[in-house]
Design a protein around this motif. Structure first.
Motif, PDB file in Angstrom:
ATOM      1  N   LEU A  11       0.194   9.469  11.943  1.00  0.00           N
ATOM      2  CA  LEU A  11      -0.374   8.838  13.123  1.00  0.00           C
ATOM      3  C   LEU A  11      -1.604   9.643  13.516  1.00  0.00           C
ATOM      4  O   LEU A  11      -1.517  10.859  13.721  1.00  0.00           O
ATOM      5  N   VAL A  12      -2.742   8.994  13.578  1.00  0.00           N
ATOM      6  CA  VAL A  12      -4.002   9.645  13.896  1.00  0.00           C
ATOM      7  C   VAL A  12      -4.212   9.535  15.397  1.00  0.00           C
ATOM      8  O   VAL A  12      -4.319   8.431  15.934  1.00  0.00           O
ATOM      9  N   LEU A  13      -4.242  10.682  16.096  1.00  0.00           N
ATOM     10  CA  LEU A  13      -4.251  10.700  17.557  1.00  0.00           C
ATOM     11  C   LEU A  13      -5.548  11.261  18.112  1.00  0.00           C
ATOM     12  O   LEU A  13      -6.062  12.263  17.605  1.00  0.00           O
ATOM     13  N   SER A  14      -6.041  10.656  19.174  1.00  0.00           N
ATOM     14  CA  SER A  14      -7.089  11.291  19.955  1.00  0.00           C
ATOM     15  C   SER A  14      -6.387  12.076  21.056  1.00  0.00           C
ATOM     16  O   SER A  14      -5.388  11.609  21.613  1.00  0.00           O
ATOM     17  N   THR A  15      -6.860  13.268  21.315  1.00  0.00           N
ATOM     18  CA  THR A  15      -6.211  14.152  22.292  1.00  0.00           C
ATOM     19  C   THR A  15      -7.262  14.708  23.250  1.00  0.00           C
ATOM     20  O   THR A  15      -7.554  15.903  23.238  1.00  0.00           O
ATOM     21  N   PRO A  16      -7.835  13.851  24.097  1.00  0.00           N
ATOM     22  CA  PRO A  16      -8.963  14.292  24.933  1.00  0.00           C
ATOM     23  C   PRO A  16      -8.622  15.401  25.924  1.00  0.00           C
ATOM     24  O   PRO A  16      -9.514  16.125  26.344  1.00  0.00           O
ATOM     25  N   GLU A  17      -7.368  15.559  26.274  1.00  0.00           N
ATOM     26  CA  GLU A  17      -7.014  16.582  27.256  1.00  0.00           C
ATOM     27  C   GLU A  17      -6.350  17.804  26.630  1.00  0.00           C
ATOM     28  O   GLU A  17      -5.728  18.603  27.319  1.00  0.00           O
ATOM     29  N   ASP A  18      -6.514  17.990  25.333  1.00  0.00           N
ATOM     30  CA  ASP A  18      -5.959  19.147  24.637  1.00  0.00           C
ATOM     31  C   ASP A  18      -6.725  20.395  25.068  1.00  0.00           C
ATOM     32  O   ASP A  18      -7.916  20.528  24.788  1.00  0.00           O
ATOM     33  N   PRO A  19      -6.060  21.346  25.734  1.00  0.00           N
ATOM     34  CA  PRO A  19      -6.773  22.533  26.216  1.00  0.00           C
ATOM     35  C   PRO A  19      -7.255  23.451  25.086  1.00  0.00           C
ATOM     36  O   PRO A  19      -8.144  24.268  25.291  1.00  0.00           O
ATOM     37  N   GLU A  20      -6.688  23.296  23.891  1.00  0.00           N
ATOM     38  CA  GLU A  20      -7.102  24.138  22.764  1.00  0.00           C
ATOM     39  C   GLU A  20      -8.254  23.544  21.974  1.00  0.00           C
ATOM     40  O   GLU A  20      -8.815  24.210  21.098  1.00  0.00           O
ATOM     41  N   LEU A  21      -8.620  22.288  22.241  1.00  0.00           N
ATOM     42  CA  LEU A  21      -9.686  21.623  21.500  1.00  0.00           C
ATOM     43  C   LEU A  21     -11.040  22.170  21.941  1.00  0.00           C
ATOM     44  O   LEU A  21     -11.377  22.152  23.120  1.00  0.00           O
ATOM     45  N   ARG A  22     -11.798  22.673  20.965  1.00  0.00           N
ATOM     46  CA  ARG A  22     -13.133  23.193  21.234  1.00  0.00           C
ATOM     47  C   ARG A  22     -14.142  22.313  20.505  1.00  0.00           C
ATOM     48  O   ARG A  22     -13.850  21.797  19.423  1.00  0.00           O
ATOM     49  N   PRO A  23     -15.337  22.130  21.057  1.00  0.00           N
ATOM     50  CA  PRO A  23     -16.341  21.285  20.401  1.00  0.00           C
ATOM     51  C   PRO A  23     -16.619  21.703  18.961  1.00  0.00           C
ATOM     52  O   PRO A  23     -16.821  20.857  18.098  1.00  0.00           O
ATOM     53  N   GLU A  24     -16.602  22.985  18.682  1.00  0.00           N
ATOM     54  CA  GLU A  24     -16.897  23.439  17.316  1.00  0.00           C
ATOM     55  C   GLU A  24     -15.810  23.035  16.322  1.00  0.00           C
ATOM     56  O   GLU A  24     -16.055  22.977  15.115  1.00  0.00           O
ATOM     57  N   ASP A  25     -14.593  22.751  16.801  1.00  0.00           N
ATOM     58  CA  ASP A  25     -13.540  22.276  15.903  1.00  0.00           C
ATOM     59  C   ASP A  25     -13.925  20.930  15.311  1.00  0.00           C
ATOM     60  O   ASP A  25     -13.802  20.705  14.110  1.00  0.00           O
ATOM     61  N   ALA A  26     -14.380  20.026  16.168  1.00  0.00           N
ATOM     62  CA  ALA A  26     -14.782  18.694  15.706  1.00  0.00           C
ATOM     63  C   ALA A  26     -16.019  18.764  14.824  1.00  0.00           C
ATOM     64  O   ALA A  26     -16.155  17.994  13.867  1.00  0.00           O
ATOM     65  N   GLU A  27     -16.921  19.691  15.117  1.00  0.00           N
ATOM     66  CA  GLU A  27     -18.145  19.825  14.325  1.00  0.00           C
ATOM     67  C   GLU A  27     -17.834  20.234  12.888  1.00  0.00           C
ATOM     68  O   GLU A  27     -18.571  19.902  11.971  1.00  0.00           O
ATOM     69  N   GLY A  28     -16.732  20.966  12.679  1.00  0.00           N
ATOM     70  CA  GLY A  28     -16.369  21.414  11.341  1.00  0.00           C
ATOM     71  C   GLY A  28     -15.545  20.416  10.552  1.00  0.00           C
ATOM     72  O   GLY A  28     -15.149  20.686   9.421  1.00  0.00           O
ATOM     73  N   ALA A  29     -15.290  19.260  11.138  1.00  0.00           N
ATOM     74  CA  ALA A  29     -14.457  18.249  10.468  1.00  0.00           C
ATOM     75  C   ALA A  29     -15.217  17.603   9.325  1.00  0.00           C
ATOM     76  O   ALA A  29     -16.398  17.291   9.452  1.00  0.00           O
ATOM     77  N   PRO A  30     -14.530  17.379   8.215  1.00  0.00           N
ATOM     78  CA  PRO A  30     -15.194  16.667   7.109  1.00  0.00           C
ATOM     79  C   PRO A  30     -15.379  15.198   7.482  1.00  0.00           C
ATOM     80  O   PRO A  30     -14.663  14.670   8.327  1.00  0.00           O
ATOM     81  N   PRO A  31     -16.310  14.513   6.848  1.00  0.00           N
ATOM     82  CA  PRO A  31     -16.482  13.080   7.124  1.00  0.00           C
ATOM     83  C   PRO A  31     -15.254  12.299   6.648  1.00  0.00           C
ATOM     84  O   PRO A  31     -14.650  12.643   5.630  1.00  0.00           O
ATOM     85  N   ILE A  32     -14.906  11.263   7.388  1.00  0.00           N
ATOM     86  CA  ILE A  32     -13.735  10.454   7.033  1.00  0.00           C
ATOM     87  C   ILE A  32     -13.897   9.848   5.646  1.00  0.00           C
ATOM     88  O   ILE A  32     -12.924   9.716   4.906  1.00  0.00           O
ATOM     89  N   GLU A  33     -15.123   9.505   5.268  1.00  0.00           N
ATOM     90  CA  GLU A  33     -15.356   8.916   3.952  1.00  0.00           C
ATOM     91  C   GLU A  33     -14.925   9.871   2.831  1.00  0.00           C
ATOM     92  O   GLU A  33     -14.410   9.448   1.804  1.00  0.00           O
ATOM     93  N   GLN A  34     -15.126  11.151   3.044  1.00  0.00           N
ATOM     94  CA  GLN A  34     -14.724  12.159   2.062  1.00  0.00           C
ATOM     95  C   GLN A  34     -13.202  12.211   1.937  1.00  0.00           C
ATOM     96  O   GLN A  34     -12.654  12.256   0.838  1.00  0.00           O
ATOM     97  N   TRP A  35     -12.499  12.182   3.076  1.00  0.00           N
ATOM     98  CA  TRP A  35     -11.029  12.212   3.058  1.00  0.00           C
ATOM     99  C   TRP A  35     -10.489  10.955   2.373  1.00  0.00           C
ATOM    100  O   TRP A  35      -9.594  11.017   1.534  1.00  0.00           O
ATOM    101  N   VAL A  36     -11.056   9.800   2.722  1.00  0.00           N
ATOM    102  CA  VAL A  36     -10.613   8.531   2.134  1.00  0.00           C
ATOM    103  C   VAL A  36     -10.841   8.539   0.623  1.00  0.00           C
ATOM    104  O   VAL A  36      -9.943   8.195  -0.150  1.00  0.00           O
ATOM    105  N   ALA A  37     -12.029   8.934   0.190  1.00  0.00           N
ATOM    106  CA  ALA A  37     -12.331   8.947  -1.242  1.00  0.00           C
ATOM    107  C   ALA A  37     -11.369   9.855  -1.997  1.00  0.00           C
ATOM    108  O   ALA A  37     -10.859   9.487  -3.056  1.00  0.00           O
ATOM    109  N   ARG A  38     -11.096  11.025  -1.425  1.00  0.00           N
ATOM    110  CA  ARG A  38     -10.218  11.975  -2.116  1.00  0.00           C
ATOM    111  C   ARG A  38      -8.776  11.492  -2.188  1.00  0.00           C
ATOM    112  O   ARG A  38      -8.162  11.480  -3.246  1.00  0.00           O
ATOM    113  N   HIS A  39      -8.208  11.103  -1.050  1.00  0.00           N
ATOM    114  CA  HIS A  39      -6.775  10.826  -1.013  1.00  0.00           C
ATOM    115  C   HIS A  39      -6.410   9.395  -1.388  1.00  0.00           C
ATOM    116  O   HIS A  39      -5.373   9.169  -2.012  1.00  0.00           O
ATOM    117  N   TYR A  40      -7.245   8.422  -1.045  1.00  0.00           N
ATOM    118  CA  TYR A  40      -6.993   7.069  -1.535  1.00  0.00           C
ATOM    119  C   TYR A  40      -7.355   6.988  -3.012  1.00  0.00           C
ATOM    120  O   TYR A  40      -6.689   6.304  -3.784  1.00  0.00           O
TER     121      TYR A  40
END
Length: 118
Positions: free
Chosen positions: A6-35
């Motif tokens: 289950l893919v969740l958005s967690t806007p009120e997560d106190p541990e979420l930092r902007p730099e965490d999202a910046e380091g995320a790989p593109p979804i297209e890369q995840w889809v290509a690899r795992h699908y």
């Protein structure tokens, strides 16, 4: 074994930092690899919670409510069904998903109904 991610958005997560999202790989890369490898077998995005309806049966009445039924601040944004040999492999696949960086992934083993068995 199959797992539901289950893919969740967690806007009120106190541990979420902007730099965490910046380091995320593109979804297209995840889809290509795992699908592409066959590890992911089904998935899609979901419409926003405001487009959801809740369905409950109480007595003989079907009750339908607008919007999400739960009071949670998290919203399910999508899902993927993956095949993995074990939980550690499923966690590794889930940890590579972009929303593991910018939100959260809830990983659940599928519990087959075994309706084909006599």
């Amino acid at each position: 074994m199959r797992y539901l991610m289950l893919v969740l958005s967690t806007p009120e997560d106190p541990e979420l930092r902007p730099e965490d999202a910046e380091g995320a790989p593109p979804i297209e890369q995840w889809v290509a690899r795992h699908y592409g490898s066959g590890a992911a077998v089904l998935g899609d995005r979901l419409r926003p919670p405001d487009d959801a309806v809740g369905v409950r049966v109480r007595g003989s009445r079907v009750l339908v409510t607008d919007g999400p039924f739960s009071e949670t601040k998290e919203a399910i944004g999508g899902f993927d069904v993956i095949e993995a040999d074990d939980l550690d492999t499923a966690i590794a696949i889930a940890s590579e998903h972009p929303m593991a960086h910018a939100g959260a992934i809830e990983l659940r083993p599928v519990w087959p109904l075994n309706l084909d068995e006599s």
